[in-house]
Write an enzyme that holds these catalytic residues in place. Structure first.
Site, mmCIF file in Angstrom:
data_model
loop_
_atom_site.group_PDB
_atom_site.id
_atom_site.type_symbol
_atom_site.label_atom_id
_atom_site.label_comp_id
_atom_site.label_asym_id
_atom_site.label_seq_id
_atom_site.Cartn_x
_atom_site.Cartn_y
_atom_site.Cartn_z
ATOM 1 N N PHE A 115 12.224 10.804 10.811
ATOM 2 C CA PHE A 115 11.270 10.966 9.712
ATOM 3 C C PHE A 115 10.366 9.747 9.665
ATOM 4 C CE2 PHE A 115 10.536 13.719 6.044
ATOM 5 C CZ PHE A 115 11.217 14.861 6.431
ATOM 6 N N GLN A 235 1.218 9.194 -4.000
ATOM 7 C CA GLN A 235 1.249 9.516 -2.576
ATOM 8 C C GLN A 235 0.599 10.857 -2.251
ATOM 9 O OE1 GLN A 235 5.173 10.584 -0.415
ATOM 10 N NE2 GLN A 235 4.546 8.639 0.452
ATOM 11 N N HIS A 237 0.616 13.461 0.679
ATOM 12 C CA HIS A 237 1.351 13.816 1.896
ATOM 13 C C HIS A 237 0.315 14.274 2.915
ATOM 14 C CE1 HIS A 237 4.082 15.770 4.652
ATOM 15 N NE2 HIS A 237 5.118 15.377 3.942
ATOM 16 N N LEU A 247 3.321 22.398 0.988
ATOM 17 C CA LEU A 247 3.753 21.342 1.891
ATOM 18 C C LEU A 247 4.239 21.863 3.244
ATOM 19 C CD1 LEU A 247 4.092 18.219 1.618
ATOM 20 C CD2 LEU A 247 6.519 18.700 1.698
ATOM 21 N N GLU A 250 7.247 16.747 6.843
ATOM 22 C CA GLU A 250 7.185 15.743 7.898
ATOM 23 C C GLU A 250 8.238 16.042 8.965
ATOM 24 O OE1 GLU A 250 6.359 11.858 6.062
ATOM 25 O OE2 GLU A 250 8.082 11.164 7.198
ATOM 26 N N ARG A 281 3.495 7.753 5.348
ATOM 27 C CA ARG A 281 2.530 8.756 4.912
ATOM 28 C C ARG A 281 1.179 8.199 4.511
ATOM 29 N NH1 ARG A 281 6.885 12.278 1.454
ATOM 30 N NH2 ARG A 281 7.917 13.073 3.320
ATOM 31 N N HIS A 351 1.217 14.585 -3.758
ATOM 32 C CA HIS A 351 2.621 14.894 -3.519
ATOM 33 C C HIS A 351 3.622 14.179 -4.410
ATOM 34 C CE1 HIS A 351 5.966 16.298 -1.156
ATOM 35 N NE2 HIS A 351 6.327 15.087 -0.801
ATOM 36 N N ARG A 393 6.225 5.719 -0.889
ATOM 37 C CA ARG A 393 7.584 6.165 -0.619
ATOM 38 C C ARG A 393 7.713 6.668 0.808
ATOM 39 N NH1 ARG A 393 10.182 11.196 -0.572
ATOM 40 N NH2 ARG A 393 8.483 12.359 -1.505
HETATM 41 C C1 LIG Z 1 7.261 20.505 -1.502
HETATM 42 C C2 LIG Z 1 8.044 19.233 -1.635
HETATM 43 C C3 LIG Z 1 8.883 18.818 -0.622
HETATM 44 C C4 LIG Z 1 9.625 17.649 -0.730
HETATM 45 N N1 LIG Z 1 10.467 17.287 0.283
HETATM 46 C C5 LIG Z 1 11.222 16.175 0.136
HETATM 47 C C6 LIG Z 1 12.163 15.799 1.143
HETATM 48 O O1 LIG Z 1 12.324 16.470 2.156
HETATM 49 N N2 LIG Z 1 12.879 14.680 0.952
HETATM 50 C C7 LIG Z 1 12.741 13.910 -0.157
HETATM 51 O O2 LIG Z 1 13.457 12.919 -0.283
HETATM 52 N N3 LIG Z 1 11.872 14.257 -1.131
HETATM 53 C C8 LIG Z 1 11.110 15.359 -1.011
HETATM 54 N N4 LIG Z 1 10.231 15.696 -1.999
HETATM 55 C C9 LIG Z 1 10.217 14.937 -3.248
HETATM 56 C C10 LIG Z 1 11.384 15.344 -4.127
HETATM 57 O O3 LIG Z 1 11.723 16.671 -3.871
HETATM 58 C C11 LIG Z 1 11.094 15.216 -5.610
HETATM 59 O O4 LIG Z 1 10.569 13.967 -5.861
HETATM 60 C C12 LIG Z 1 12.371 15.389 -6.395
HETATM 61 O O5 LIG Z 1 12.989 16.598 -6.076
HETATM 62 C C13 LIG Z 1 12.167 15.314 -7.888
HETATM 63 O O6 LIG Z 1 13.410 15.575 -8.519
HETATM 64 P P1 LIG Z 1 13.645 15.337 -10.055
HETATM 65 O O7 LIG Z 1 15.068 15.636 -10.343
HETATM 66 O O8 LIG Z 1 13.132 14.008 -10.434
HETATM 67 O O9 LIG Z 1 12.682 16.394 -10.757
HETATM 68 P P2 LIG Z 1 12.556 17.992 -10.633
HETATM 69 O O10 LIG Z 1 13.451 18.581 -9.629
HETATM 70 O O11 LIG Z 1 11.115 18.299 -10.565
HETATM 71 O O12 LIG Z 1 13.118 18.461 -12.024
HETATM 72 C C14 LIG Z 1 12.450 18.211 -13.228
HETATM 73 C C15 LIG Z 1 13.242 18.858 -14.314
HETATM 74 O O13 LIG Z 1 12.730 18.451 -15.583
HETATM 75 C C16 LIG Z 1 12.589 19.568 -16.422
HETATM 76 N N5 LIG Z 1 11.545 19.250 -17.388
HETATM 77 C C17 LIG Z 1 10.311 18.768 -17.143
HETATM 78 N N6 LIG Z 1 9.643 18.604 -18.300
HETATM 79 C C18 LIG Z 1 10.470 18.980 -19.298
HETATM 80 C C19 LIG Z 1 10.377 19.053 -20.705
HETATM 81 N N7 LIG Z 1 9.251 18.715 -21.357
HETATM 82 N N8 LIG Z 1 11.432 19.502 -21.419
HETATM 83 C C20 LIG Z 1 12.569 19.888 -20.783
HETATM 84 N N9 LIG Z 1 12.713 19.848 -19.445
HETATM 85 C C21 LIG Z 1 11.681 19.396 -18.721
HETATM 86 C C22 LIG Z 1 12.284 20.719 -15.498
HETATM 87 O O14 LIG Z 1 12.655 21.936 -16.086
HETATM 88 C C23 LIG Z 1 13.172 20.378 -14.308
HETATM 89 O O15 LIG Z 1 14.461 20.888 -14.517
HETATM 90 C C24 LIG Z 1 9.488 16.860 -1.884
HETATM 91 C C25 LIG Z 1 8.627 17.259 -2.908
HETATM 92 C C26 LIG Z 1 7.895 18.425 -2.791
HETATM 93 C C27 LIG Z 1 6.972 18.809 -3.884
#
Ligand SMILES: Cc1cc2nc3c(=O)[nH]c(=O)nc-3n(C[C@H](O)[C@H](O)[C@H](O)COP(=O)(O)OP(=O)(O)OC[C@H]3O[C@@H](n4cnc5c(N)ncnc54)[C@H](O)[C@@H]3O)c2cc1C
Ligand code: SF4
Ligand code: FES
Lengths: 578, 247
Positions: A115, A235, A237, A247, A250, A281, A351, A393
């Site tokens: 990666f 960032q 992507h 997306l 990578e 990136r 991203h 990142r």
């Molecule tokens: C397409 C894509 C591919 C990616 N691939 C990778 C990868 O391969 N490797 C890597 O390390 N990272 C990757 N990333 C980044 C990574 O996936 C995210 O940064 C990470 O999953 C975010 O997780 P989180 O738990 O912080 O938030 P999320 O999984 O986004 O969860 C947010 C939560 O908060 C809740 N929420 C939000 N606002 C409120 C509110 N007002 N009230 C109540 N609940 C709320 C939502 O319901 C949800 O449950 C990728 C990102 C994307 C977009």
């Protein structure tokens, strides 16, 4: 309605669920999420989660930590990066032990792939560090964690939107949420609150982020006097599907995919001769823009519609179907092409937010740059800033961040609530929430909020995107001020309570505007180029003046800027070459 | 190009019954159906209710019935659902689940059934190695079921749930059970077998293949159900027991 818990976790993505699994073992914990947990955007993560297991070739946490620091252009806090890298190893085993179906090596161990920016021996060459489950790593993590929550009877409040946080001076004691199904307002009275609300990508027109990624947690706290850290670092992507932003992991380049310009040239050879297509990136995204600006995009017209090709045709159908099946599916569905036969048209897509709610290494939220803490207030995941990602990142490090720091926050919460009381609720604890709603309802008037949203998204995309300059950012900050004024006039007609998704859309737009304002302002403030923040007018990194984290406070319509020092205790900042 | 969407509307708070409403939208044939719905919501009628999040077919929020077929709105391109005779694109909520508002349905029952089959990893043995060893072939064995995003399209399309036996566990929960049963590391087969082996459990499936046809993740659902049925039959037979397929 009033609910009483010891711990409340806002968000059910990877960070929230992992914290919940830890905290709920010993404390009465509620998980509140505006989406059904399994719809969280963690499920969209594709490529992998890094850990120096060394299953394929020699690897060490120290190398991983160094790459993370260098990848973050030395704005990464170095002790935090080492924690990330060291605990990543156990985190990945832990996920596997809980049933996560990683791809396997011929020996039956967890398979690993290359990666961007992940190297052996401090930058020698690319290393196979990313553990993966095809190109659905995030989906499997989210599923596994949700499954474990079911097994452990974690209490969920699904489709509850948190619209206020109860914060008195420095003590947090709960949140207020709007229930989608009924439109009722609920108070969650607790000893501790963790925000894990994910990303903010919907500030931009072209993004890999879900509609739900509107930065609710950071925006809420911002309006309660909490600072945000390093918001200027966002960032892009390098490889989103042209025009749509979906997306393309990578991992495609990790498996050998190559970026090509209109002459078919592997242009990354000119920019980063050692890591080539697997440079970090920020660098790859800038290189693409450079190619396009110099007329070597596929269209060749140097406009923002132009794009380049991601060529995976030489990987063969079998590798693609086995290791990148969803990417193949996206290409077929949205582009009508087979990536084994045709190159994929790609352009950078908004991203990931490196910045966010400032925390220490236990997820506790910081009040200022001097290390003072709030009590009972935590943040983890993409909405938080530890900071392990610095100015940029590395791929796969967000999923590690969720697990490592989600776990740490959950454990610290469990300890904290043992020795602390719930400070009493006041009678009017729902007042702020009620006011937020009534300010936006009760008879349609003002501009169409969707015009505001569209303008905001275009503005940031075009003026505070990959390359930035003083003039564009000044204009943007000014225009966002006006858009916030327009927004304050917006009211919507129907105030029926149940399933009022329109109201929620409007509240989310308010959050985006506040974050965009802070984002553009912080970017304007930082007069250097570092990681994802590239200024045409200040093209060099300037460690003498700018090796420091930005903190920003929203005070009514003004923004106050402060700073916080960077931990550089292990590796001295050096020029960043790959 | 201009298209017309004909969307089923129903707000139990104020409407006596469901009705259809037509909306004209200007859209690119390569855009997603979700983009068209967003246009309606943003610029024509903000009260339209539907769920969405990821916008590229991985979160399972926006399954609905389009021209009579279950689909994810975000994984459906306009050009693929335009009717040749020029009639409007007809959009209805998922069947078999109660309507909450317009295209939003109450998924409680669907998730209850999901939770019923113990959809989590079971293995109480202490771990000897850092990871549990699993060969590539063993990993491949249960790959299909791991793709499920719990969108409920299959539950809506299933003729058994629709009429023959509405209490049927449904395709998705069986897929979830199968994902663990066929995972070489999991030891929960006995516990799960009894949760599937009852008259409303796995047996009402009559191989209509409707679930397989609509699954947006291309899971061979019917095949996985049949494989699981065979496993249960084998298990019961080996113990000299009968399956519990009759009430
Ligand atoms: C397409 C894509 C591919 C990616 N691939 C990778 C990868 O391969 N490797 C890597 O390390 N990272 C990757 N990333 C980044 C990574 O996936 C995210 O940064 C990470 O999953 C975010 O997780 P989180 O738990 O912080 O938030 P999320 O999984 O986004 O969860 C947010 C939560 O908060 C809740 N929420 C939000 N606002 C409120 C509110 N007002 N009230 C109540 N609940 C709320 C939502 O319901 C949800 O449950 C990728 C990102 C994307 C977009
Ligand atoms: S099996 Fe397919 S159709 Fe059924 S819920 Fe899972 S993804 Fe949806
Ligand atoms: S919006 Fe996520 S599947 Fe369609």
């Amino acid at each position: 309605m009033i609910h009483t818990f010891d711990a409340v976790i806002v968000g059910a993505g990877g960070a929230g669920l992992y914290a919940a699994l830890e905290a709920s073992q010993t404390t009465k914990t509620a998980v509140i999420s505006k989406l059904y947990p399994i719809r969280s955007h963690t499920g969209a993560a594709q490529g992998g989660i890094s850990a120096s297991l060394g299953n394929i070739e020699e690897d060490k946490p120290e190398w991983h930590a160094f790459d993370t620091v260098k990848g973050g252009d030395y704005l990464t806090d170095q002790d935090a990066a080492l924690i990330l890298a060291e605990e990543a190893v156990q985190a990945v085993y832990d996920l596997e032990n809980r049933g996560l179906p990683f791809n396997r090596t011929p020996e039956g161990r967890i398979d690993q792939r290359r990666f961007g920016g992940h190297t052996r021996n401090f930058g020698e060459s690319a290393v196979r560090r990313a553990c993966y489950a095809a190109d659905r790593t995030g989906h499997m993590i989210l599923q596994t964690l949700y499954q474990q929550c079911i097994k452990n009877n974690v209490t969920f409040f699904d489709e509850f939107h948190v619209i206020d946080v109860l914060l008195k001076e420095q003590r947090c004691f709960g949140v207020v949420a709007l229930e989608l199904r009924t439109g009722e307002i609920h108070v969650f009275h607790s000893k501790a609150v963790l925000f894990a609300t994910g990303g903010t990508g919907r500030m931009f027109r072209i993004t890999s982020n879900a509609y739900a990624n509107t930065g609710d947690g950071p925006a809420l706290l911002l309006n309660k006097g909490v600072p945000l850290e390093d918001m200027e670092f966002y960032q892009f992507h390098p490889t989103g599907i042209k025009g749509m932003g979906i997306l393309i992991t990578e991992g495609v380049r990790g498996e050998g995919g190559i970026l090509r310009n209109r002459d078919g040239e592997r242009f990354m050879e000119r920019y980063t001769p050692t890591l080539l297509d697997l440079a970090p990136r920020d660098i790859v995204a800038r290189s693409i823009v450079q190619e396009i600006r110099e007329g070597r995009g596929i269209r060749g017209d140097a406009t923002i519609e132009d794009f380049v090709h991601l060529d995976a045709t030489h990987l063969g159908k079998d590798t693609i179907e086995a290791k990148l099946p969803d990417i193949a599916d996206f290409c077929r569905t949205y582009l009508g092409i087979d990536p084994a036969e045709n190159p994929i048209p790609v352009q950078p897509t908004a991203h990931y937010a490196m910045g966010g709610i400032p925390t220490d290494i236990y997820g506790r939220v910081l009040k200022n740059g001097e290390g003072h803490l709030y009590e009972g207030l935590y943040a983890a995941g993409e909405c938080a800033c530890v900071s392990v990602h610095g100015a940029n990142r590395l791929g796969t490090n967000s999923l590690v961040d969720l697990i490592v720091f989600g776990r740490r926050a959950g454990q610290n919460i469990a300890q904290f609530v043992q020795g602390s009381d719930r400070i009493p609720l006041k009678k009017d604890s729902t007042r702020y929430a009620q006011e937020r709603i009534s300010a936006k309802t009760g008879g349609q008037s003002g501009p169409n909020p969707e015009d505001i949203r569209t303008e905001l998204q275009n503005l940031l995309m075009e003026k505070v995107g990959i390359y930035r300059n003083e003039q564009d950012m000044l204009e943007t900050v000014e225009r966002i001020r006006e858009l916030r004024q327009d927004y304050s006039q917006v009211k919507i007609a129907h105030n029926t309570s149940a399933f009022n998704t329109h109201l929620l859309d409007i509240l989310e737009l308010g959050n985006l505007l506040d974050l965009a304002y802070i984002f553009a302002f912080s970017a304007l403030n930082r007069k250097e180029s570092r990681g994802a923040h590239s200024r045409e007018d200040y093209p060099k990194r300037n460690d003498d003046e700018w090796l420091k984290h930005t903190l920003s406070w929203l005070e009514e319509d003004n923004i106050k800027i402060g700073y916080k020092s960077v931990d550089i205790s292990r590796w001295k900042p050096k020029p960043r070459k790959y | 190009m201009q298209i017309t969407l004909e969307i089923q509307r129903y707000d139990p708070q104020k409407d006596k019954e469901a009705f259809f409403e037509k909306y004209d939208v200007e859209i690119n044939p390569n855009d997603r159906l979700l983009d068209a719905l967003m246009k309606v919501k943003q610029y024509i009628d903000p009260t339209l209710g539907f769920r969405k999040s990821c916008a590229h077919g991985v979160c399972g929020s926006d399954a609905m019935v389009v021209n009579g077929v279950e689909r994810l709105a975000c994984k459906t391109l306009i050009k693929d659902v335009i009717n040749k005779d020029g009639s409007p694109i007809k959009i209805e909520p998922l069947q078999t689940l109660p309507i909450q508002k317009d295209l939003m349905v109450d998924q409680s029952r669907f998730f209850e059934h999901y939770r019923q089959v113990k959809p989590y990893f079971i293995n109480k043995e202490p771990i000897k190695e850092k990871e549990r060893i699993q060969s590539q072939e063993e990993r491949e064995d249960f790959d299909d079921g791991t793709k499920c995003i719990l969108c409920a399209a299959c539950y809506s399309a299933c003729p058994v749930v629709r009429g023959i036996n509405p209490s049927f566990l449904g395709p998705a929960s069986i897929v979830q059970a199968e994902r663990f049963i066929d995972d070489s590391r999991d030891e929960g087969f006995e516990e799960r077998a009894s949760l599937l082996d009852f008259p409303d459990g796995i047996w009402p499936c009559q191989n209509f293949y409707q679930c397989t046809r609509v699954c947006p993740r291309h899971i061979k659902i019917t095949q996985l159900i049949n494989k699981t049925k065979e496993n249960i039959v084998k298990y019961r037979t080996s113990r000299g027991e009968k399956i519990h397929d009759l009430p």
